[in-house]
Enzyme design. Structure first.
Site, short mmCIF file in Angstrom:
data_model
loop_
_atom_site.label_atom_id
_atom_site.label_comp_id
_atom_site.label_asym_id
_atom_site.label_seq_id
_atom_site.Cartn_x
_atom_site.Cartn_y
_atom_site.Cartn_z
N CYS A 11 -0.21 0.94 1.15
CA CYS A 11 -0.01 0.99 2.60
C CYS A 11 0.98 2.12 2.88
O CYS A 11 1.46 2.76 1.95
CB CYS A 11 0.43 -0.35 3.18
SG CYS A 11 2.05 -0.94 2.69
N CYS A 85 -3.52 3.05 5.56
CA CYS A 85 -2.95 4.36 5.21
C CYS A 85 -3.93 5.49 5.50
O CYS A 85 -3.67 6.64 5.17
CB CYS A 85 -2.47 4.40 3.76
SG CYS A 85 -3.73 4.13 2.54
N CYS A 89 -4.86 8.44 0.96
CA CYS A 89 -5.10 8.00 -0.42
C CYS A 89 -6.08 8.95 -1.10
O CYS A 89 -7.16 9.20 -0.57
CB CYS A 89 -5.65 6.59 -0.42
SG CYS A 89 -5.78 5.89 -2.07
#
Length: 143
Positions: A11, A85, A89
């Site tokens: 996150c 997020c 990533c």
């Protein structure tokens, strides 16, 4: 996937949702899964309300610290679970990715964080079942 799957929870701040998920997975997998968590912009400390919410169910996450998300952590993981997020990533072919849409506990009181915690618990149990890893609750207060 190896005999011992590796799961990475991501996150933004690695201070609430991902830490609670890692706490549940650590408890429920009892060493059968390698558990990691990280954030794209780690906070200075774990959210104290997330710590309180987890303590209510007998899981202590006070020793955890937010960690920065690295390519190495993603590469070393079989399953990458993102929680708000976005595109931060890194993506590697062959990895299993899931995006868990969950409210952010940041700035919320305990009454708002409890349902987030309970939903994370439900999803972690479903993940373990999907990975064919026995769920070991060890007297979990949530039943």
């Amino acid at each position: 996937m190896t005999d011992k799957p590796a799961v990475l929870f991501v996150c933004v701040h690695n201070a609430g949702r991902s830490q609670m998920a890692a706490g549940f997975l650590t408890r429920f997998a009892q060493g059968a899964v390698e558990v990691r968590s990280a954030g794209s912009e780690p906070a200075d400390q774990i959210n104290p309300v997330a710590v309180q919410a987890m303590a209510e169910v007998g899981i202590d996450i006070t020793a955890e610290q937010p960690k920065i998300l690295t390519d190495a952590a993603v590469k070393a993981s079989d399953v990458v679970i993102t929680m708000g997020c976005g595109d931060t990533c890194p993506f590697y072919p062959g990895k299993r990715y899931e995006d868990w849409v969950l409210d952010d506990p940041a700035g919320q009181g305990i009454e708002a964080v409890r349902p987030i915690r309970d939903e994370i618990r439900r999803r972690v149990i479903a993940l373990l079942e999907d990975l064919a890893v026995p769920v070991r609750t060890l007297g979990d207060e949530l039943g």
